[in-house]
Enzyme design. Structure first.
Site, PDB file in Angstrom:
ATOM      1  N   TYR A 141       0.815  -1.217   0.000  1.00  0.00           N
ATOM      2  CA  TYR A 141       0.000   0.000   0.000  1.00  0.00           C
ATOM      3  C   TYR A 141       0.853   1.274   0.000  1.00  0.00           C
ATOM      4  CZ  TYR A 141      -3.936  -3.113   1.062  1.00  0.00           C
ATOM      5  OH  TYR A 141      -4.876  -4.104   1.023  1.00  0.00           O
ATOM      6  N   LYS A 192       3.537 -15.468   2.025  1.00  0.00           N
ATOM      7  CA  LYS A 192       3.451 -16.185   0.751  1.00  0.00           C
ATOM      8  C   LYS A 192       4.896 -16.470   0.336  1.00  0.00           C
ATOM      9  CE  LYS A 192       0.922 -17.695  -2.717  1.00  0.00           C
ATOM     10  NZ  LYS A 192       0.068 -18.881  -2.583  1.00  0.00           N
ATOM     11  N   ASP A 224      -3.043 -18.148   1.363  1.00  0.00           N
ATOM     12  CA  ASP A 224      -4.213 -18.791   0.749  1.00  0.00           C
ATOM     13  C   ASP A 224      -4.760 -19.891   1.658  1.00  0.00           C
ATOM     14  OD1 ASP A 224      -1.711 -19.863   0.207  1.00  0.00           O
ATOM     15  OD2 ASP A 224      -2.259 -20.689  -1.747  1.00  0.00           O
TER      16      ASP A 224
END
Ligand code: NAD
Length: 357
Positions: A141, A192, A224
């Protein structure tokens, strides 16, 4: 020593829920002789109306000089046509950035009396008590380079950068380990690392920080899988720590396990200093009608007492008073079901105050 709290009630239901939270705060302040002092200011749409900016200099100064900030909610239709730089929500980003609030703590706790409000089955959500610790001022962000550029063939290319440095990961990991230490002593770091280099670094640094917390059991999970496990078996989690973007998504997912947005508090911390606010917005659809659930804001007071002021007995008393009100069958409209006692915002405040001896 006096402890100063800056209070920004904001817009919509903000002032209504903040009134109840302040009544509770003043009660425990007296009861536990906490020496708190409240100073009110304007942020959001109401600040724009008076000062032409959602975060006036005077409010920023107040926030910076305080030990903690309490915020209601900001925003509303009236200000939706303003330029983005003047929108009420800009005040939140401004406060987070200026106060360097890098750790966002979002608990998702299912109250036994409300387990049926969840869209998941009672046997899945019963007993859920998760804390998501989200890094709030780094990652995708904020990372550079970012932008949208024109390509020679006339198409465009949009890009953002997921970037974390060792110190940024260290400080959020430390917060998460400290939080886990106060709770069930289990920390799951979500990344991840099988795909992203920045996640590989994240995992290595978290493992390094863990050496100072041998009493906390650390595990790792890919994001995930975590999204799946939160729905499949949420009770396996105690504290989750993750980056800005994964935390944005997972904390919303975790909050929905509880079934009601009006129940959930949050904290954004920079060391001991923090900003405390309900996770919900200004709910213009019910503003001014006495329908808003004040519990999220009241529980934000409890988080403030716990995390900024180390007043854990006072915090616990507030949490117990909320549980007692729910066990007594009192419900605002958003959590009402047949056979319960429907109460207004103020009446819910009254019941909770009464439960604080
Ligand atoms: P919202 O959270 O305000 O409302 C979503 C739904 O939940 C509405 O139906 C509302 O009535 C209900 N709700 C929310 N809080 C409740 C409470 N305490 N008790 C009972 N019901 C409650 O989200 P939205 O409608 O997407 O946004 C409304 C405005 O709030 C927008 O201007 C948005 O930008 C702003 N907003 C502000 C914040 C913040 O101040 N931190 C966060 C989110 C949205």
């Amino acid at each position: 020593m006096t402890k100063k709290i800056a209070v920004f009630a904001g817009d919509g239901i903000g002032p209504e829920v903040m009134d109840e939270a302040l009544r509770v705060l003043l009660r425990v302040n007296d009861k536990y002789s906490l020496g708190m002092e409240i100073e009110k200011g304007l942020v959001g749409g109401c600040a724009y109306d008076q000062h032409g900016t959602p975060l006036p200099e005077s409010s920023l100064k107040l926030a910076k000089s305080a030990d903690a900030v309490m915020l209601g909610a900001v925003g509303g239709l009236k200000w939706d046509t303003l330029d983005y730089s003047l929108r009420p929500e800009r005040a939140l980003l401004g406060l987070r950035g200026e106060l360097d609030l890098y750790a966002n703590l979002r608990p998702a706790k299912v109250h036994p009396a409300l387990a049926d409000a969840s869209t998941l089955k009672r046997e899945v959500v019963d007993g859920v008590d998760i804390m998501v610790v989200r890094e709030l001022v780094g990652g995708m962000y904020f990372g550079k380079p970012k932008g949208v550029e024109k390509l020679p063939d006339g198409t465009e290319r949009g890009f953002n950068t997921e970037v974390y440095t060792t110190p940024e990961i260290e400080r959020i990991a430390k917060v998460a380990f400290e939080v886990a230490r106060k709770r069930g002593k289990k920390l799951c770091s979500v990344d991840k690392a099988n795909v992203l280099e920045s996640s590989g670094l994240w995992r290595r640094v978290v493992i390094e920080v863990a050496k100072a917390y041998p009493d906390v059991a650390l595990s790792h999970m890919y994001v995930d899988n975590c999204a799946m496990q939160l729905i499949r078996w949420p009770n396996q989690f105690d504290v989750i720590v993750t980056n800005n973007m994964f935390g944005d998504i997972l904390s919303d997912e975790a909050s929905m396990l509880t079934g009601s947005i009006g129940m959930l508090p949050s904290a954004s911390l920079s060391g001991k200093k923090g900003m405390y606010e309900p996770i919900h917005g200004s709910a213009p659809d019910i503003a001014g009608q006495g329908k808003a659930n004040p519990i999220a804001t009241i529980l934000s007071v409890a988080m403030m007492l716990d995390y900024t002021f180390d007043a854990s007995s006072a915090a616990k008393e507030i949490e117990n008073a909320v549980t007692k009100a729910l066990d007594g069958g009192y419900r605002t409209a958003d959590i009402y079901s047949d056979g319960m006692k429907k109460v207004s915002t103020k009446e819910m405040g009254d019941v909770i105050l009464k439960a604080i001896a």
